[in-house]
Scaffold this motif. Sequence first.
Motif, short mmCIF file in Angstrom:
data_model
loop_
_atom_site.label_atom_id
_atom_site.label_comp_id
_atom_site.label_asym_id
_atom_site.label_seq_id
_atom_site.Cartn_x
_atom_site.Cartn_y
_atom_site.Cartn_z
N LYS A 59 1.14 -1.06 0.12
CA LYS A 59 -0.21 -0.10 0.05
C LYS A 59 0.75 1.23 0.14
O LYS A 59 1.89 1.50 0.90
N LEU A 60 1.11 1.89 -1.13
CA LEU A 60 1.72 3.67 -1.41
C LEU A 60 1.17 4.18 -1.07
O LEU A 60 -0.29 4.30 -1.65
N LYS A 61 1.56 5.44 -0.38
CA LYS A 61 0.60 6.73 -0.06
C LYS A 61 0.78 7.67 -1.46
O LYS A 61 1.88 7.19 -2.74
N PRO A 62 -0.37 8.41 -1.76
CA PRO A 62 -0.16 9.37 -3.03
C PRO A 62 1.27 10.72 -2.53
O PRO A 62 1.36 10.45 -2.13
N PHE A 63 1.79 10.43 -3.38
CA PHE A 63 2.80 11.46 -3.91
C PHE A 63 2.99 12.18 -5.35
O PHE A 63 2.47 12.59 -6.44
N GLN A 64 4.25 13.16 -5.48
CA GLN A 64 4.39 14.19 -6.13
C GLN A 64 4.94 13.26 -6.86
O GLN A 64 6.65 12.80 -6.45
N ASP A 65 5.17 13.37 -8.63
CA ASP A 65 5.83 13.40 -9.48
C ASP A 65 6.86 14.14 -10.83
O ASP A 65 5.25 14.31 -11.63
N GLU A 66 7.42 14.96 -11.07
CA GLU A 66 7.55 15.79 -11.96
C GLU A 66 6.48 16.99 -11.44
O GLU A 66 5.95 17.04 -13.32
N GLY A 67 6.14 17.71 -10.61
CA GLY A 67 4.82 17.89 -10.49
C GLY A 67 3.36 17.64 -10.27
O GLY A 67 2.79 17.56 -10.81
N LEU A 68 3.22 16.21 -10.79
CA LEU A 68 2.06 15.51 -11.16
C LEU A 68 1.63 14.87 -9.68
O LEU A 68 2.31 13.66 -8.76
N SER A 69 0.01 14.84 -9.45
CA SER A 69 0.11 14.40 -8.43
C SER A 69 -0.42 12.59 -8.45
O SER A 69 -1.63 12.80 -9.53
#
Length: 472
Positions: A59-69
């Motif tokens: 189970k992974l938490k929401p995160f940001q990648d290159e400005g995308l949620s």
Amino acid sequence: MAHDLVIVANRLPVDRVTLPSGRTVWRKSPGGLVAAIEPVMRTHGGGVWIGWAGGTGQKLKPFQDEGLSLVPMAMSQDEIAGHYEGFSNATLWPLYHDVVAKPEFHREWWDEYVQVNQRFAEKAAEMAARKGTVWVHDYQLQLVPQMLRELRPDLRIGFYLHIPFPPAELFQQLPWRRQILEGLLGADLIGFQLPEAAGNFVRLVRQRVGHKTHRDLVYLPDGRTVRAAAFPISIDSAGFEELARSEHVVERAKELREALGNPRRIFLGIDRLDYTKGIYARLRAFSELMRDGHLDVEDAVFVQVAVPSREQVEQYRLLRDDIERLVGRINGDLGRIGRPAISYLHTSFPRDEMAALYRAADVMVVTPYRDGMNLVAKEYVACRVEDDGALVLSEFAGAADELKQAWLVNPYDINGMKAALLEAFAAEPKELARRMRAMRKTISQHDVRAWAASFMTELEDVVPHTKHPRPL
Ligand code: F6P
């Protein structure tokens, strides 16, 4: 936090990969979907993307990648087996691709498909702002639109199918045909690659669900109207062109030609290792040209990149064995020391290596038995900045509707393919330029931004929940 735009796709734009050291890293997922959706999210002031991160369980938490949620969805081992490998890729995938392989129908797979679709719909319902927009993608999630509408009738819902939608004669084999049609009808706008696919869908809805239809509109008993239309997907044409012109790519293309022994012509195939792609038949056609004396290993080499895909699905494992046996046999029979007939790679490459391969190749060979669009064909065209190079393209790829100046072939017709390969091999520069210039114009006018903008504009024009008059 609630979002005005929610993208729902089976995969996230990044994949969680475990390295041999045991360390886990995020890697960009391959495919056109990522490049296509990113600009849409940015213009909407940052939406959110819900999808599977690859792998099991965690189970992974929401995160940001290159400005995308990004919001990762976990999948259990049973869900991967039943939803992803089973119902999506051993039932729907072959059924939607002209039954090139025999689809399998298993009730347990269907149950997992329903369960995963429900979880994705619930997550989308949780993330979307009031009266927000949700854009659902592809065949793995066809039930999400209706499930989501039940949870959140205030939303504007779009659905886009990246693969073909089959004619009624094939679709009606599916024991759950009505549920799939009703699932899709939860959307306000349903996008397909080609007008024929949209037509197949509307006809099936009329015949199987009994709703009234008129041209590309479906009228539902509750007063809603659903539109089903074609929005052919494209690529970041300017981005590929810029990459192809860059010094390091030009240099790398030269290196690749040298490494291959500077043959007169390089043929190239780049595909996910998938039975719909027609890899086996194209390699046979090429090898027969060598065996018949039309080509020689000093003149020509075929570089085939086979990108690993769905390796747990039996049909894909069998295909890999078949192709690798064929490559071994062809090279054993026709190759010479340091001069194989086929240079075969079972791997994926980053974008700049792909651009270098496109620049190095004289003849690009794209011969699927059925393909929603095929972005490789478009990428090759975008990278031929000198207006040279030949494209041999299956008439059963969606891209053939636009790239009419390619050498169009029927991949079931080996002799026809041989003739086209030979013509492309021998074509005069003037003829190549004439064809390539026309195709480049098409690609530059219709890029991925135009695709996304046209879908979003249509979707935004939808006025949710108004009663539309029925056709006379
Ligand atoms: O376009 C078809 C598609 O299934 C996409 O949905 C997907 O991202 C891509 O091909 C690669 O397949 P997979 O996600 O099964 O690796």
